[in-house]
Design a protein around this motif. Sequence first.
Motif, PDB file in Angstrom:
ATOM      1  N   THR A 191       0.841  -1.193   0.000  1.00  0.00           N
ATOM      2  CA  THR A 191       0.000   0.000   0.000  1.00  0.00           C
ATOM      3  C   THR A 191       0.879   1.247   0.000  1.00  0.00           C
ATOM      4  OG1 THR A 191      -0.126   0.133   2.417  1.00  0.00           O
ATOM      5  CG2 THR A 191      -1.791  -1.216   1.298  1.00  0.00           C
ATOM      6  N   GLY A 192       0.266   2.384  -0.346  1.00  0.00           N
ATOM      7  CA  GLY A 192       0.995   3.648  -0.300  1.00  0.00           C
ATOM      8  C   GLY A 192       1.167   4.150   1.116  1.00  0.00           C
ATOM      9  N   LEU A 193       0.139   4.033   1.940  1.00  0.00           N
ATOM     10  CA  LEU A 193       0.193   4.456   3.336  1.00  0.00           C
ATOM     11  C   LEU A 193       1.105   3.536   4.136  1.00  0.00           C
ATOM     12  CD1 LEU A 193      -1.223   6.641   5.152  1.00  0.00           C
ATOM     13  CD2 LEU A 193      -2.738   4.775   5.904  1.00  0.00           C
ATOM     14  N   HIS A 194       1.939   4.130   4.967  1.00  0.00           N
ATOM     15  CA  HIS A 194       2.824   3.329   5.811  1.00  0.00           C
ATOM     16  C   HIS A 194       2.051   2.717   6.982  1.00  0.00           C
ATOM     17  CE1 HIS A 194       5.743   2.516   9.030  1.00  0.00           C
ATOM     18  NE2 HIS A 194       6.647   2.327   8.071  1.00  0.00           N
ATOM     19  N   THR A 195       1.333   3.554   7.723  1.00  0.00           N
ATOM     20  CA  THR A 195       0.616   3.087   8.914  1.00  0.00           C
ATOM     21  C   THR A 195      -0.729   3.783   8.999  1.00  0.00           C
ATOM     22  OG1 THR A 195       2.685   2.731  10.116  1.00  0.00           O
ATOM     23  CG2 THR A 195       0.675   2.879  11.431  1.00  0.00           C
ATOM     24  N   GLY A 196      -1.771   2.990   9.211  1.00  0.00           N
ATOM     25  CA  GLY A 196      -3.114   3.555   9.378  1.00  0.00           C
ATOM     26  C   GLY A 196      -4.141   2.757   8.599  1.00  0.00           C
ATOM     27  N   ASP A 197      -5.362   3.292   8.556  1.00  0.00           N
ATOM     28  CA  ASP A 197      -6.467   2.626   7.873  1.00  0.00           C
ATOM     29  C   ASP A 197      -6.516   3.017   6.406  1.00  0.00           C
ATOM     30  OD1 ASP A 197      -7.508   1.196  10.087  1.00  0.00           O
ATOM     31  OD2 ASP A 197      -8.434   3.025  10.841  1.00  0.00           O
ATOM     32  N   VAL A 198      -6.724   2.003   5.562  1.00  0.00           N
ATOM     33  CA  VAL A 198      -6.914   2.228   4.124  1.00  0.00           C
ATOM     34  C   VAL A 198      -8.247   1.612   3.726  1.00  0.00           C
ATOM     35  CG1 VAL A 198      -4.414   2.190   3.705  1.00  0.00           C
ATOM     36  CG2 VAL A 198      -5.745   0.079   3.444  1.00  0.00           C
ATOM     37  N   ARG A 217      -1.713   7.919   8.802  1.00  0.00           N
ATOM     38  CA  ARG A 217      -3.039   8.527   8.795  1.00  0.00           C
ATOM     39  C   ARG A 217      -3.614   8.558  10.203  1.00  0.00           C
ATOM     40  NH1 ARG A 217      -8.656   5.902   6.454  1.00  0.00           N
ATOM     41  NH2 ARG A 217     -10.030   7.578   7.212  1.00  0.00           N
ATOM     42  N   PRO A 218      -3.669   9.732  10.836  1.00  0.00           N
ATOM     43  CA  PRO A 218      -4.360   9.840  12.125  1.00  0.00           C
ATOM     44  C   PRO A 218      -5.868   9.673  11.939  1.00  0.00           C
ATOM     45  CG  PRO A 218      -2.846  11.670  11.767  1.00  0.00           C
ATOM     46  CD  PRO A 218      -3.006  10.975  10.456  1.00  0.00           C
ATOM     47  N   ASP A 219      -6.592   9.509  13.040  1.00  0.00           N
ATOM     48  CA  ASP A 219      -8.032   9.270  12.970  1.00  0.00           C
ATOM     49  C   ASP A 219      -8.776  10.420  12.304  1.00  0.00           C
ATOM     50  OD1 ASP A 219      -7.632   6.868  14.219  1.00  0.00           O
ATOM     51  OD2 ASP A 219      -8.127   7.614  16.226  1.00  0.00           O
ATOM     52  N   GLU A 220      -8.298  11.669  12.508  1.00  0.00           N
ATOM     53  CA  GLU A 220      -9.044  12.816  11.986  1.00  0.00           C
ATOM     54  C   GLU A 220      -8.799  13.072  10.505  1.00  0.00           C
ATOM     55  OE1 GLU A 220      -5.143  14.318  13.714  1.00  0.00           O
ATOM     56  OE2 GLU A 220      -6.743  12.908  14.269  1.00  0.00           O
ATOM     57  N   PRO A 240      -9.057  12.252   6.563  1.00  0.00           N
ATOM     58  CA  PRO A 240      -9.908  11.450   5.683  1.00  0.00           C
ATOM     59  C   PRO A 240      -9.110  10.356   4.980  1.00  0.00           C
ATOM     60  CG  PRO A 240     -10.276  13.793   5.325  1.00  0.00           C
ATOM     61  CD  PRO A 240      -9.055  13.677   6.194  1.00  0.00           C
ATOM     62  N   GLN A 241      -9.828   9.391   4.449  1.00  0.00           N
ATOM     63  CA  GLN A 241      -9.187   8.264   3.755  1.00  0.00           C
ATOM     64  C   GLN A 241      -8.312   8.776   2.612  1.00  0.00           C
ATOM     65  OE1 GLN A 241     -11.198   5.132   1.012  1.00  0.00           O
ATOM     66  NE2 GLN A 241     -11.443   4.353   3.111  1.00  0.00           N
ATOM     67  N   LEU A 242      -7.103   8.252   2.520  1.00  0.00           N
ATOM     68  CA  LEU A 242      -6.126   8.725   1.534  1.00  0.00           C
ATOM     69  C   LEU A 242      -5.969   7.771   0.350  1.00  0.00           C
ATOM     70  CD1 LEU A 242      -3.423   9.805   4.140  1.00  0.00           C
ATOM     71  CD2 LEU A 242      -4.856  11.345   2.781  1.00  0.00           C
ATOM     72  N   ASP A 243      -5.979   6.483   0.603  1.00  0.00           N
ATOM     73  CA  ASP A 243      -5.836   5.514  -0.482  1.00  0.00           C
ATOM     74  C   ASP A 243      -6.801   4.359  -0.252  1.00  0.00           C
ATOM     75  OD1 ASP A 243      -4.386   4.840   1.779  1.00  0.00           O
ATOM     76  OD2 ASP A 243      -2.776   3.814   0.708  1.00  0.00           O
ATOM     77  N   ARG A 244      -7.166   3.711  -1.356  1.00  0.00           N
ATOM     78  CA  ARG A 244      -8.076   2.568  -1.250  1.00  0.00           C
ATOM     79  C   ARG A 244      -7.666   1.516  -2.265  1.00  0.00           C
ATOM     80  NH1 ARG A 244     -12.906   2.628  -4.564  1.00  0.00           N
ATOM     81  NH2 ARG A 244     -12.805   4.274  -6.156  1.00  0.00           N
TER      82      ARG A 244
END
Length: 445
Positions: free
Chosen positions: A53-60, A130-133, A135-139
Amino acid sequence: MRRPVVGEAFVHYGQIYVESDPESFGPDLPKAFAGQSAGLCGAAVPGALWLQTGLHTGDVGFTVEVHEQAPPLDAVWEDVVEVSFRPVSADSRLVQWAGEAAWPLGLEERDYRVRYCAQGMDRAHQQDTRPDEVPQLDRYLLQFWPAPPGPDRVLKQTSAVAAYWHSFAREQPPPPTSAERAEAERRERLAREKAERKSRLAFERWQWGGHTPTPALREAEGDVRGLRDFDPALLLAIDAAGPAVQRAVAVLAARRACEAAGLDGLDWVADGLTALAEGGELPPPFDDDARMWEALARHPRVPDRTVGRAVRPERPPFESPSAVPGDFTSCPRRVETAVVGPAGAFARASSSSPEPGHEGSGVPAASAASDALIVTWASFERLDRSLRMSQPHMALPAVPAAAGPDPLRAAADAVYAAVIAYGENHRVLLDEIRSAVEGAAPEHP
């Protein structure tokens, strides 16, 4: 079409996986992409997929779809790759990093084509976490449908992140062929077996005081191992001396054991020792273990003598020359079973019922054939050095042992029984036995 996963999934280090092997902890990164031209979805390890994924850590955003046939490609996706995949079990799951969460996929054990679609990889990579606040960055969309195996492909590339992973995949060497894997496994097995043999031989030499035992000593039963731990050099000398000397040693050990315990003054024991010296069969009650112990229990003039524990000499701990995983010779020295006193079948039968007060102690029950104290034991290491044992009961087994049909075993068993009968003074006995062996005339074929 069905969707076993819809919503968001947590990623760490930009990774999430599909796993189907219950014995595996997931694929290794270089191996997952070995021989591929497409990055993002590593499928080189059977039964597993490495998803980047593109995001290192967090929700996708993450969706998994299972189709009956190849679905159309939606132009909204910025990066798309395809690979082939076959589960190795019926338990396929989408798994978060470190197994923190998992979703069952319900895939059959058959060949699938897999399409992995991504959107927003560069934006998520720049954000990193991606912190909780936020918005979604990648899917991502992961699609499965039945299809025969085929080469991996890059269907669409837009992001720099995808370009990096495609380049990484193309740098990985192809996985080994089946023949190469089989050859590597064969070489590994041969190397392991060689190391295990080396370690076993080293352990054997350690047991035998730096010497290699003969096949006869390796195969001998009885108390060969017990005597070996007291004096391996003497046992090797007894083996080399030949049958006539072995028989003479057995007779000498039986006589010395009975003399030390005061049993040679009993008529029936003296008769047994005479029969041994003349090479004849042992008279009753030595023809039956139970009757032998009954005779000792009922004789009114059995000496009331006790003896302390015969302690094996200390030796340096064994160090295995190999580092073979699971190599048994690297374990601590095994505890030998040495049942003396009520010996043979009689003692072994009685050992199945623990004596009251000794449950779980590893000490077999006392013989019911005598009111006198008969102590037998299965582990020298567990006993207190102050323990005293009935010397006549320790010495008597040397007589039937010396009459055994195999001269080598008869000598080993009789000397070992005499060692136990001598107890703390056993070195005196061993020195005499050594002198007898060294003074015997060599046998000629």
